[in-house]
Scaffold this active site. Sequence first.
Site, PDB file in Angstrom:
ATOM      1  N   ASN A  38       0.837  -1.203   0.000  1.00 49.86           N
ATOM      2  CA  ASN A  38       0.000   0.000   0.000  1.00 49.86           C
ATOM      3  C   ASN A  38       0.867   1.246   0.000  1.00 49.86           C
ATOM      4  OD1 ASN A  38      -2.634   1.497   0.589  1.00 49.86           O
ATOM      5  ND2 ASN A  38      -1.356   2.165   2.308  1.00 49.86           N
ATOM      6  N   GLU A  39       0.581   2.161  -0.927  1.00 50.95           N
ATOM      7  CA  GLU A  39       1.208   3.498  -0.951  1.00 50.95           C
ATOM      8  C   GLU A  39       2.701   3.440  -0.602  1.00 50.95           C
ATOM      9  OE1 GLU A  39      -1.124   6.318   1.332  1.00 50.95           O
ATOM     10  OE2 GLU A  39      -2.729   6.272  -0.163  1.00 50.95           O
ATOM     11  N   GLU A  81      -8.540   3.759  -3.499  1.00 51.55           N
ATOM     12  CA  GLU A  81      -8.890   4.661  -2.387  1.00 51.55           C
ATOM     13  C   GLU A  81      -9.365   5.966  -3.001  1.00 51.55           C
ATOM     14  OE1 GLU A  81      -6.294   5.208   1.001  1.00 51.55           O
ATOM     15  OE2 GLU A  81      -5.520   3.169   0.782  1.00 51.55           O
TER      16      GLU A  81
HETATM   17  O1  AHR Z   1      -7.739   5.767   4.083  1.00 49.40           O
HETATM   18  C1  AHR Z   1      -6.886   6.321   5.033  1.00 49.40           C
HETATM   19  C2  AHR Z   1      -5.426   6.186   4.613  1.00 49.40           C
HETATM   20  O2  AHR Z   1      -5.201   6.968   3.473  1.00 49.40           O
HETATM   21  C3  AHR Z   1      -4.964   4.816   4.207  1.00 49.40           C
HETATM   22  O3  AHR Z   1      -4.568   4.036   5.278  1.00 49.40           O
HETATM   23  C4  AHR Z   1      -3.784   5.108   3.328  1.00 49.40           C
HETATM   24  O4  AHR Z   1      -3.589   4.123   2.333  1.00 49.40           O
HETATM   25  C5  AHR Z   1      -4.105   6.465   2.733  1.00 49.40           C
HETATM   26  O5  AHR Z   1      -3.040   7.345   2.852  1.00 49.40           O
END
Ligand code: AHR
Length: 501
Positions: free
Chosen positions: A172-173, A292
């Site tokens: 993730n990210e 997201e």
């Molecule tokens: O959705 C909140 C956060 O936003 C998540 O954990 C992250 O992936 C993003 O920066």
Amino acid sequence: MTRAHLTLHPAFPVGPIDRRLFGGFVEHLGRHVYDGIHEPGHPTAGPDGFRRDVIELVKELGVTTIRYPGGNFVSGYQWEDGVGPVDGRPRRLDLAWHSTETNRVGLHEFHDWLDLVGSELMLAVNLGTRGVKEAVDLLEYANVPSGTTRSDQRRANGREEPFGVTMWCLGNEMDGPWQVGHRSADDYGRLASQVAKAMRLVDTRLTLVVCGSSNRDMPTFGTWERTVLEHTWDDVDYISCHAYYQEHDGDLAGFLASGTDMDAFIDAVVATIDHVRAVKRSDKRIDISFDEWNVWYFTRWNEQEGTFAIDDWPVAPRLLEDVYTVADAVTVGGLLISLLNHADRVTSASLAQLVNVIAPIMTEPGGPAWRQTTFHPFALTSKAARGTALKVTLDADTVPTARYGDVPAVAAAATTEDGTVQLFLQNRDTTTPATVTVDLSGFPALSSATATGIWDDDPYAANTRDDPARVVPRANDTAALTGGVLTVTLPPVSWTAISVA
Ligand code: AHR
């Protein structure tokens, strides 16, 4: 009066709508899992501890896939902590959200919950503190029928049949400096390629999502996507996009027009995918997983940062509990319009998040669950937008915004299935109604139009525990279809769904 004219025709499709476009996201964060979906002792909770009132709302929302368990959380998560007898599970520091993770909900419990809500699991592996081995272990545990240590461990833990998870996120990210174990694009691209190749050796059915940029403002945006795709082109099916929006400095029209930013974001990532494809002389398809997206008022997290003591790692604290307004709902509706208009390249997306944490559904411990304003455009679109997305030719007056300059006052998307048409319209004008005409002469069998929307005299009205139905969808009686032309008047700051049959 603002004016807009739309033309659409069945001969000009964008593409089929993948139901995964209406996904959600559950992260172990704040009161999302604990005291959100899982609250043993709540009057509606079953023996499994899951709140039935929340389950009913999640079903009504119509989320198709659900990404889990993070988010930033996954970059420090050890999946093994969440399996086996619940009382023996470790309590861990969650570095992402400075909380204590009790692990009372893990893969088995969450999968049981997904069965109750009727959604598909999209599982993320930890590539922050972990790598190839742990991802393969998890896949073996989840998907191998039996006869290996991990698969037999799953069976011993009460799940005879494999979970059969096919959609996986490779971390993730990983471009974000806030991410535990974040990496350069080269390092991450190499790792993601190795992880993907190893996972495919275990299970050939997988659909894999590699991390794109955390948002379009990241300094490495563009080069990150290019480098990561150069490393992983043969290994993955999707690259992710993430974007959160909020109103800046009273620029309400600019906020409502956040979909123009999402359009530009998608177009830029599509261009990068096509560039890498051309350089590699490949005919492989890679799509975007916009896994997201939402409205999020970041200040409500930043205000809390740095205020925790070394011995203060709360369980399920109240974090990111944004209360959404009519304007937020109209913006969410606009973002859905953008996703539909890119249905040919964006075939998976996740509203972030689902319950209590920047969420369409809110709960109180021991108390009620209710729909935020943003619940409504999502639920209406997920239900109505089926079949094929259509190209919409739009000729509209403009409104000025501080953020994006002059933008069309009206945004629109359209879908068609079995000869019927669904329209999704947003009026970004903050003071003036918009009169919209739609040329539907390409659909001669249509005869009636029904419009439902979100608007209010107060664009900042919100639903709360004490007034959960302050903002609900309203019938718009101005919609009429005559001689193949639909006319409708959209109130200022509004989002509207029109069913034409
Ligand atoms: O959705 C909140 C956060 O936003 C998540 O954990 C992250 O992936 C993003 O920066």
